[in-house]
Design a protein around this motif. Structure first.
Motif, PDB file in Angstrom:
ATOM      1  N   LEU A  79       0.818  -1.211   0.000  1.00 62.07           N
ATOM      2  CA  LEU A  79       0.000   0.000   0.000  1.00 62.07           C
ATOM      3  C   LEU A  79       0.852   1.262   0.000  1.00 62.07           C
ATOM      4  N   ALA A  80       2.026   1.178   0.620  1.00 57.51           N
ATOM      5  CA  ALA A  80       2.894   2.358   0.704  1.00 57.51           C
ATOM      6  C   ALA A  80       3.298   2.866  -0.673  1.00 57.51           C
ATOM      7  N   ASP A  81       3.329   1.968  -1.665  1.00 60.87           N
ATOM      8  CA  ASP A  81       3.689   2.366  -3.025  1.00 60.87           C
ATOM      9  C   ASP A  81       2.517   2.999  -3.769  1.00 60.87           C
ATOM     10  N   ARG A  82       1.320   2.890  -3.213  1.00 58.88           N
ATOM     11  CA  ARG A  82       0.131   3.350  -3.937  1.00 58.88           C
ATOM     12  C   ARG A  82      -0.487   4.618  -3.361  1.00 58.88           C
ATOM     13  N   VAL A  83      -0.163   4.952  -2.154  1.00 58.69           N
ATOM     14  CA  VAL A  83      -0.761   6.123  -1.530  1.00 58.69           C
ATOM     15  C   VAL A  83       0.196   7.303  -1.600  1.00 58.69           C
ATOM     16  N   ALA A  84      -0.328   8.485  -1.229  1.00 63.02           N
ATOM     17  CA  ALA A  84       0.508   9.686  -1.255  1.00 63.02           C
ATOM     18  C   ALA A  84       1.728   9.499  -0.361  1.00 63.02           C
ATOM     19  N   GLU A  85       2.814  10.206  -0.687  1.00 59.52           N
ATOM     20  CA  GLU A  85       4.046  10.107   0.089  1.00 59.52           C
ATOM     21  C   GLU A  85       3.860  10.891   1.385  1.00 59.52           C
ATOM     22  N   VAL A  86       3.176  10.254   2.327  1.00 62.94           N
ATOM     23  CA  VAL A  86       2.762  10.964   3.532  1.00 62.94           C
ATOM     24  C   VAL A  86       3.955  11.473   4.321  1.00 62.94           C
ATOM     25  N   ASP A  87       5.042  10.688   4.410  1.00 63.64           N
ATOM     26  CA  ASP A  87       6.200  11.121   5.186  1.00 63.64           C
ATOM     27  C   ASP A  87       6.821  12.384   4.607  1.00 63.64           C
ATOM     28  N   ARG A  88       6.937  12.442   3.275  1.00 62.78           N
ATOM     29  CA  ARG A  88       7.500  13.635   2.642  1.00 62.78           C
ATOM     30  C   ARG A  88       6.561  14.818   2.820  1.00 62.78           C
ATOM     31  N   TYR A  89       5.273  14.579   2.701  1.00 61.16           N
ATOM     32  CA  TYR A  89       4.319  15.667   2.906  1.00 61.16           C
ATOM     33  C   TYR A  89       4.300  16.117   4.357  1.00 61.16           C
ATOM     34  N   GLN A  90       4.536  15.184   5.288  1.00 64.00           N
ATOM     35  CA  GLN A  90       4.567  15.573   6.697  1.00 64.00           C
ATOM     36  C   GLN A  90       5.659  16.611   6.942  1.00 64.00           C
ATOM     37  N   ALA A  91       6.786  16.464   6.253  1.00 63.60           N
ATOM     38  CA  ALA A  91       7.856  17.449   6.365  1.00 63.60           C
ATOM     39  C   ALA A  91       7.392  18.812   5.854  1.00 63.60           C
ATOM     40  N   VAL A  92       6.576  18.799   4.807  1.00 67.61           N
ATOM     41  CA  VAL A  92       6.004  20.041   4.283  1.00 67.61           C
ATOM     42  C   VAL A  92       5.095  20.690   5.320  1.00 67.61           C
ATOM     43  N   LEU A  93       4.215  19.883   5.899  1.00 70.80           N
ATOM     44  CA  LEU A  93       3.268  20.406   6.891  1.00 70.80           C
ATOM     45  C   LEU A  93       4.007  20.966   8.096  1.00 70.80           C
ATOM     46  N   ASP A  94       5.010  20.234   8.579  1.00 71.74           N
ATOM     47  CA  ASP A  94       5.766  20.677   9.747  1.00 71.74           C
ATOM     48  C   ASP A  94       6.471  22.006   9.477  1.00 71.74           C
ATOM     49  N   GLU A  95       7.022  22.152   8.280  1.00 74.16           N
ATOM     50  CA  GLU A  95       7.729  23.386   7.929  1.00 74.16           C
ATOM     51  C   GLU A  95       6.765  24.567   7.852  1.00 74.16           C
ATOM     52  N   ILE A  96       5.618  24.363   7.210  1.00 74.49           N
ATOM     53  CA  ILE A  96       4.629  25.444   7.097  1.00 74.49           C
ATOM     54  C   ILE A  96       4.112  25.839   8.473  1.00 74.49           C
ATOM     55  N   HIS A  97       3.839  24.840   9.307  1.00 77.10           N
ATOM     56  CA  HIS A  97       3.358  25.125  10.666  1.00 77.10           C
ATOM     57  C   HIS A  97       4.406  25.887  11.473  1.00 77.10           C
ATOM     58  N   ALA A  98       5.664  25.476  11.352  1.00 72.85           N
ATOM     59  CA  ALA A  98       6.730  26.131  12.110  1.00 72.85           C
ATOM     60  C   ALA A  98       6.877  27.593  11.710  1.00 72.85           C
ATOM     61  N   ARG A  99       6.693  27.882  10.435  1.00 74.72           N
ATOM     62  CA  ARG A  99       6.888  29.251   9.946  1.00 74.72           C
ATOM     63  C   ARG A  99       5.637  30.119  10.111  1.00 74.72           C
ATOM     64  N   SER A 100       4.475  29.497  10.105  1.00 77.49           N
ATOM     65  CA  SER A 100       3.229  30.282  10.176  1.00 77.49           C
ATOM     66  C   SER A 100       2.583  30.274  11.552  1.00 77.49           C
ATOM     67  N   GLY A 101       2.809  29.186  12.305  1.00 76.60           N
ATOM     68  CA  GLY A 101       2.148  29.035  13.592  1.00 76.60           C
ATOM     69  C   GLY A 101       0.709  28.568  13.482  1.00 76.60           C
ATOM     70  N   GLN A 102       0.250  28.237  12.265  1.00 78.20           N
ATOM     71  CA  GLN A 102      -1.137  27.855  12.053  1.00 78.20           C
ATOM     72  C   GLN A 102      -1.268  26.336  11.861  1.00 78.20           C
ATOM     73  N   VAL A 103      -2.492  25.856  11.950  1.00 75.79           N
ATOM     74  CA  VAL A 103      -2.778  24.436  11.732  1.00 75.79           C
ATOM     75  C   VAL A 103      -2.724  24.142  10.234  1.00 75.79           C
ATOM     76  N   VAL A 104      -2.020  23.087   9.860  1.00 74.24           N
ATOM     77  CA  VAL A 104      -1.850  22.727   8.448  1.00 74.24           C
ATOM     78  C   VAL A 104      -2.262  21.263   8.271  1.00 74.24           C
ATOM     79  N   THR A 105      -2.977  20.966   7.193  1.00 74.46           N
ATOM     80  CA  THR A 105      -3.464  19.602   6.955  1.00 74.46           C
ATOM     81  C   THR A 105      -3.112  19.122   5.555  1.00 74.46           C
ATOM     82  N   LEU A 106      -3.035  17.807   5.420  1.00 74.83           N
ATOM     83  CA  LEU A 106      -2.937  17.165   4.110  1.00 74.83           C
ATOM     84  C   LEU A 106      -4.153  16.262   3.974  1.00 74.83           C
ATOM     85  N   THR A 107      -4.949  16.492   2.937  1.00 75.00           N
ATOM     86  CA  THR A 107      -6.171  15.714   2.733  1.00 75.00           C
ATOM     87  C   THR A 107      -6.224  15.159   1.318  1.00 75.00           C
ATOM     88  N   VAL A 108      -6.986  14.081   1.159  1.00 78.77           N
ATOM     89  CA  VAL A 108      -7.247  13.511  -0.166  1.00 78.77           C
ATOM     90  C   VAL A 108      -8.741  13.272  -0.301  1.00 78.77           C
TER      91      VAL A 108
END
Length: 254
Positions: A79-108
């Motif tokens: 399944l890991a090969d078929r779904v979004a690259e959640v770990d890489r996107y988590q790094a995106v969310l963490d970075e945006i949250h750290a810089r903005s201070g706001q809640v950030v989500t990844l949805t499909v």
């Protein structure tokens, strides 16, 4: 959200057990599983016996503890090969949250809903992985729809009506499609939202932003959402959109 028809509690609880065991460093006894998932001992024992029989779990007969089986591990790898690259996107969310201070989500998109895959920030128990919001009427849903054709949107409208997610009386054609077209040109969706924050026990006026993570493709794309206090987020909307786009580009291209 109302429980849909034909909802199987046993199937849902079995997945909860797999997720719990995957998150734990050590195998768990039946009583521990029941306590952590707030299940009755009888229901838990029945589920565990079923999952042992179909090869989903392993039982240590000396300690009477349960752990995921190699069968589940193989399924997870596939399944890991078929779904979004959640770990890489988590790094995106963490970075945006750290810089903005706001809640950030990844949805499909999940049928007529948007489902949370990952998030950064805290908004109490109202926000969790697996949470669903209707695709129609939500900011992240509008962002997802901006990548779809009018024909596809029309089909989704019919499905949402059959599921009683939207009424039959609303105009989901001309004016609605015009708004989606405007979002497509703008590159992101935004709107106010009143959300109950159980950390403070009251409803707060928020401003929300949603944009498709992969805007260069016609295929379905995950949506990055951002939510924060109306005054600060709305006032800095363009800077926040630029932050999201820049972080997506830099992190996913690395």
């Amino acid at each position: 959200m109302a429980t849909p028809k034909n909802y199987s509690k046993s199937a849902s609880r079995a997945l909860d057990i797999v997720e719990l065991l995957a998150d734990c460093d050590l195998p768990l006894r039946a009583a521990e599983i029941a306590a952590r998932l707030d299940l009755s001992r009888s229901s838990t024992d029945q589920l565990l016996k079923t999952m042992l029989a179909n090869g989903s779990l392993l039982l240590d007969p000396w300690n009477m503890t349960y752990s995921p089986s190699p069968r589940i591990a193989r399924i997870g790898l596939k399944l890991a090969d078929r779904v979004a690259e959640v770990d890489r996107y988590q790094a995106v969310l963490d970075e945006i949250h750290a810089r903005s201070g706001q809640v950030v989500t990844l949805t499909v998109q999940n049928d007529c809903h948007m489902q949370v895959l990952a998030y950064a920030g805290n908004f109490g128990h109202a926000l969790h992985v697996g949470m669903q919001v209707p695709i129609f009427g939500s900011t992240i849903g509008s962002a997802a729809l901006s990548g779809k054709s009018p024909r596809t949107i029309g089909k989704l409208v019919k499905r949402a009506r059959r599921q009683h997610l939207i009424g039959n009386e609303g105009d989901w054609t001309g004016s609605f499609l015009d708004r989606i077209s405007a979002i497509r040109l703008k590159g992101y969706a935004c709107r106010p939202l009143q959300a109950y924050d159980d950390r403070v026990g009251k409803t707060r006026d928020m401003w929300t932003i949603g944009l498709r993570a992969n805007q260069d493709t016609d295929r379905d794309s995950p949506v990055v959402g951002l939510m924060g206090p109306l005054a600060s987020v709305r006032g800095g909307e363009q800077n926040l959109v630029n932050l999201i786009r820049r972080t997506l580009r830099q992190t996913l291209a690395a």
